[in-house]
Scaffold this active site. Structure first.
Site, mmCIF file in Angstrom:
data_model
loop_
_atom_site.group_PDB
_atom_site.id
_atom_site.type_symbol
_atom_site.label_atom_id
_atom_site.label_comp_id
_atom_site.label_asym_id
_atom_site.label_seq_id
_atom_site.Cartn_x
_atom_site.Cartn_y
_atom_site.Cartn_z
ATOM 1 N N GLY B 149 91.994 37.032 -9.532
ATOM 2 C CA GLY B 149 91.515 36.953 -10.903
ATOM 3 C C GLY B 149 91.334 35.507 -11.317
ATOM 4 N N CYS B 150 90.571 35.311 -12.385
ATOM 5 C CA CYS B 150 90.244 33.961 -12.835
ATOM 6 C C CYS B 150 91.475 33.251 -13.389
ATOM 7 C CB CYS B 150 89.126 34.017 -13.864
ATOM 8 S SG CYS B 150 89.356 35.266 -15.155
ATOM 9 N N TYR B 151 92.195 33.913 -14.305
ATOM 10 C CA TYR B 151 93.415 33.294 -14.828
ATOM 11 C C TYR B 151 94.424 33.027 -13.713
ATOM 12 C CZ TYR B 151 92.186 34.510 -19.743
ATOM 13 O OH TYR B 151 91.612 34.614 -20.984
#
Lengths: 346, 346, 346, 346
Positions: B149-151
């Site tokens: 995921g990006c976070y």
């Protein structure tokens, strides 16, 4: 009609004072000064005010200005304010100072964080920190109001109920704040050019932003003990708005609805603090152009931390609106007079 | 030329894969699927790609698609991915899955946080978490990559050096993250309309955003102990970009230059991690459109906390770029191939 | 590898040249000058380029710089360019000048619109106007290329097919253009501060913006008669992008599909002009970061007017990208080399 | 206190009516309807209004609503309005309709441009076009006000003085307009997602946007002859604001100061039209949140064209503010009551 003047009305904060005072039913503006723009009409510099206000910027003598004013707002940079304010007070005006010069009670703290000598130390004890929700009683009778910084207003309103109720571990406070660009003023700088800010986001001023001791002073006063915080300001690509995300460890057994109840009671008399219902979190676009501070809470049982989020418009509740709220108290007017306009959304 | 296909290419992540792969010198795109847009040309839906790419969206049978592909990127929502991926693997393709379905190793954690049954649990142990800077060795030989995921990418890159060097108190980690709007996808929602986002800023998903267990899994694996974090995502008014501001208490005596040295050594071989020099902090507009993750540090001796800031483009290093980086490793290509374009600034 | 240098690389146009040239496979950058930043690393001023390029800004002697360069890009303000370019040419380099100094063929037109004396008039006839789609043949053999302005590029590409085919009444041309803020450069000014531009939109420079004679010169040359236009530039709250909406009365009987056919044929060999299909109109976000110019048409039978809309990225096709396209032609390389990156969307 | 109700208060226009009416000293809101949100509090849908207004959205019977209202604002889509308004009038309320349904006097024009049958044609002659600056006398005594469109308001105010004074060639009028995104409403659409709009700019609706006949009707009425215009709307990346750039050939010998004098005289009694001094041009950020329309002029002797630029806030003077201005006239109140708030800048 009460008479008010603004010294240093050419920045975003000064002109926001003009916008708000233009709609105030019981004050008359008796002077608007700007060294830079002296002799020009307000609308030449700020065309949005054409036909709303008709003033010429002056470069008035402070003493003379004070004589025609009941309250003077000083919206000049720090260091300039400490040169100016004593003369205004001497001449009999009351002053709401929007600079940082009279916010810190201890001279040595000022000199450490601002790296400058303070030349009006005799006023540091007299000045009242103008956060009405926390210090309302002292404001009405003050001669000199130190209008709080934008970040400190958001942080203090976010954390006051928890500190006064001794709900949190004071060693664990972290304040992660994000501010719109108008907080940096209208002075030209590469950093605040449109192309540098738009579609950008960054922290700045780490680890020693000057609002840190101001926040610590207020929180310590509420907690009646010395508090040190981590404070991280960031630059948001919006013109107006601050959101502070505040973290702390809970030290008592309380659930979210209990915390919200605590906040609602704490701010029950405060028209400008809106405690949001459970499940709703503040957004800076919900306070834009208004004097409201929206507060929302979250509690994470997994980590035992409470997260308090406070949103306000840095030019209104974070500066000019709060200054007018202080002025209302100084003049014995209703605290919300001229300040109850709803936010502008979208 | 290696053959690659994209399943679900009609969202921002899918089309970003197309943008990146269009410039990759050693792959050939053999299929682009979208149930919604089947039969239409890519440029009809994404006019910016006119004359860059000439593909018709298909609604292809997965098995058939796998037969004409060495690597397939699956850019479909979670739950859809777990339906699709087993068939692709069975048909002999290798898969880089951009959904959340294979990121969490433990089925019960997935089911708790995603509130759904996992129907391909046999792949959870096999899937390799595709964060090359941390798990490069396992990626090259994998059949199934769970693209992070990006976070979690930003948080893991920010904190890995500190955790592996046991520099921080693991109970004190707070990750305050801010993401651009493209992270929410191209599906229509009131929340992501221009008027709702522009000049706005808010936290969301508190206190249980689904990236929390993914971050905790990676950090725990690096620290070799169970870590719980506070994670607060916010929505930034930018299209692309994540900045994560990470806080932790230091437990050893180290100064800022020592910490920066630690980071530079940790990432010495990692072309896409740029450790910034002392005094410089990351800005999301310095990584836009690129696969870089910029990391900056601050240390506050007053509180004993370190603050690590990591910025990346959520569609590139946070999604499609990282997926191509993983693909390069799977195919035995140079890890940076097709990914070394500089950021676009301003 | 061909050797190129950039004089004046500290503005947005100069640094965009660096971004593009960093990915060009057949040139080597041999010098990057900036009086303001001499001695500093490029990444100190433009952190987005850290690890992409490693140069120190010089304040080099032009003659010496010319000796180590096959082509020099001059990205300095007008007036400065006319001081500099003769020496570079004398020293044997070829020059792509991005200023306005060599765009107007007639000295008296320059002096009227720029209100300054031209001190290198002997080069005005020699300089070739570097709009490859219109003047490709003259470019390859030139010593000095006058790289077109951003507005003039959009206007000329929008109107060239109509003028060459004598489809419109030349007295009725109106060009209503809108430009992103980067067109104003990186010099600090109140007008381009974030708070002044964001959520704003205005026309400026009326009625005599300096790009007017440049547009008229190109259109007149295509039409082989003297054309006067109305040109209205506006400031858009975006960093990159120009959209020009061009109006003219049709003088022949032609329908929209006939017009589109005319455009497709006119630009059949031009890889960077994308004529959009009927019913689709250009958006500046469809060309961002790329060298494309998107053109769309509308025809209103009620009024007999054709409307041509052209969108480009003012820093790429409107400046640095076009300069590299010219350089490719000068060096005998493929015109699109290093310039075929797709736009970055969103 | 006069009693007013709003039908369809859940879009941006409806909620802007609430914002404005919340500060109006002589009206009381007696009903707020929304089929979609019936039963919910206004602040649940629009949190910015928390503590400013306390209403529950109803799904009230029109007849019943009319009985408790002196004036009803209908802020529903076209077609819905023509179903609703006859019943409201029959029940004795006066109506300010913000849809397009009663703006065009001729049924056949409506049916041509809206491609729908008109089912309340008997009201088309009775309805008064509510542009107070042009048709003030007819408004006070009307039962039904057709509140003008946002683009038509800007175009009509920009061109009225020229047309009434017969200064321009009526065949040469071109109106190049740019609008903020709130004009597209709060309904979800891919086109108005943040990522599609931000850093973008495009024309749309060519060549037959529905505001064209409305503009032509007003201009023709002012000129007392049939006028056809070219009208090109564009989508600006701002939430609020319209700028219309209007072109026409002058047919008389007049200079810029003569033109400005003409405008100042024409609008001498109109508090909401601000004619800017020579050399200043309107910016949408100078009217944001206010009911002002700023008008600036330029004259190009080279081409004989006048350019008139008009800026307004599409949600205020372009919709809700103008509706309240009309309501004030209907109720015999001062036209500016509740509407004199200055713009919010920045």
């Amino acid at each position: 009609m009460h008479k008010v003047a603004i010294v240093g009305a050419s920045g975003y904060t000064g002109v926001e004072l003009l916008r708000i005072l233009a709609g105030h039913p019981e004050v008359e503006i008796t002077g608007v000064t700007s060294r830079q723009h002296a002799g020009k009409n307000v609308a030449d510099i700020f065309p949005f005010l054409q036909s709303c206000l008709n003033f010429t910027f002056e470069d008035a003598d402070p003493r003379e200005l004070a004589q025609r004013s009941d309250v003077i707002f000083t919206a000049v940079p720090h260091l300039a304010a400490m040169q100016l304010v004593p003369a205004l007070l001497d001449a009999g005006s009351r002053v709401v100072d929007l600079s940082a010069d009279f916010r810190l009670r201890k001279c040595e703290v000022y000199e450490e964080w601002y790296q400058s000598e303070h030349t009006a130390t005799e006023l540091l004890q007299e000045a009242v920190y103008g956060l009405p929700e926390l210090f309302r009683d002292q404001i009405a009778s003050a001669r000199l109001i130190a209008n709080p910084g934008c970040y400190p207003t958001s942080a203090a309103l976010a954390l006051a109920p928890l500190l006064e109720a001794s709900q949190i571990d004071q060693q664990t406070i972290i304040i992660d704040s994000k501010s719109g660009v108008s907080g940096a003023g209208r002075t030209v700088r590469v950093d605040t050019l449109y192309c540098e800010v738009s579609e950008g986001f960054k922290a700045y001023g780490l680890p020693r932003h000057r609002h840190t001791p101001e926040i610590e002073q207020t929180l310590s006063s509420l907690a009646e003990s010395t508090i040190k915080i981590s404070f991280t300001p960031h630059l948001l690509p919006v013109s107006r708005g601050i959101l502070s995300t505040c973290y702390a460890k809970l030290i008592r057994d309380i659930d979210l609805s209990g915390l919200l109840q605590l906040y609602r009671e704490y701010y029950a008399e405060d028209v400008f603090v809106r405690v949001l219902p459970e499940g709703r979190l503040p957004d800076v676009n919900q306070v834009r152009g208004s004097n409201y501070c929206n507060i929302g809470l979250s509690l994470d049982p997994r980590t035992g931390r409470v997260i308090v989020l406070a949103a306000l418009d840095n030019l209104v509740k974070g500066a000019a609106g709060q200054a007018v709220q202080n002025m209302n108290l100084l003049l014995g007017l209703n605290e919300g007079m001229g300040l109850l306009m709803p936010p502008v959304f979208p």
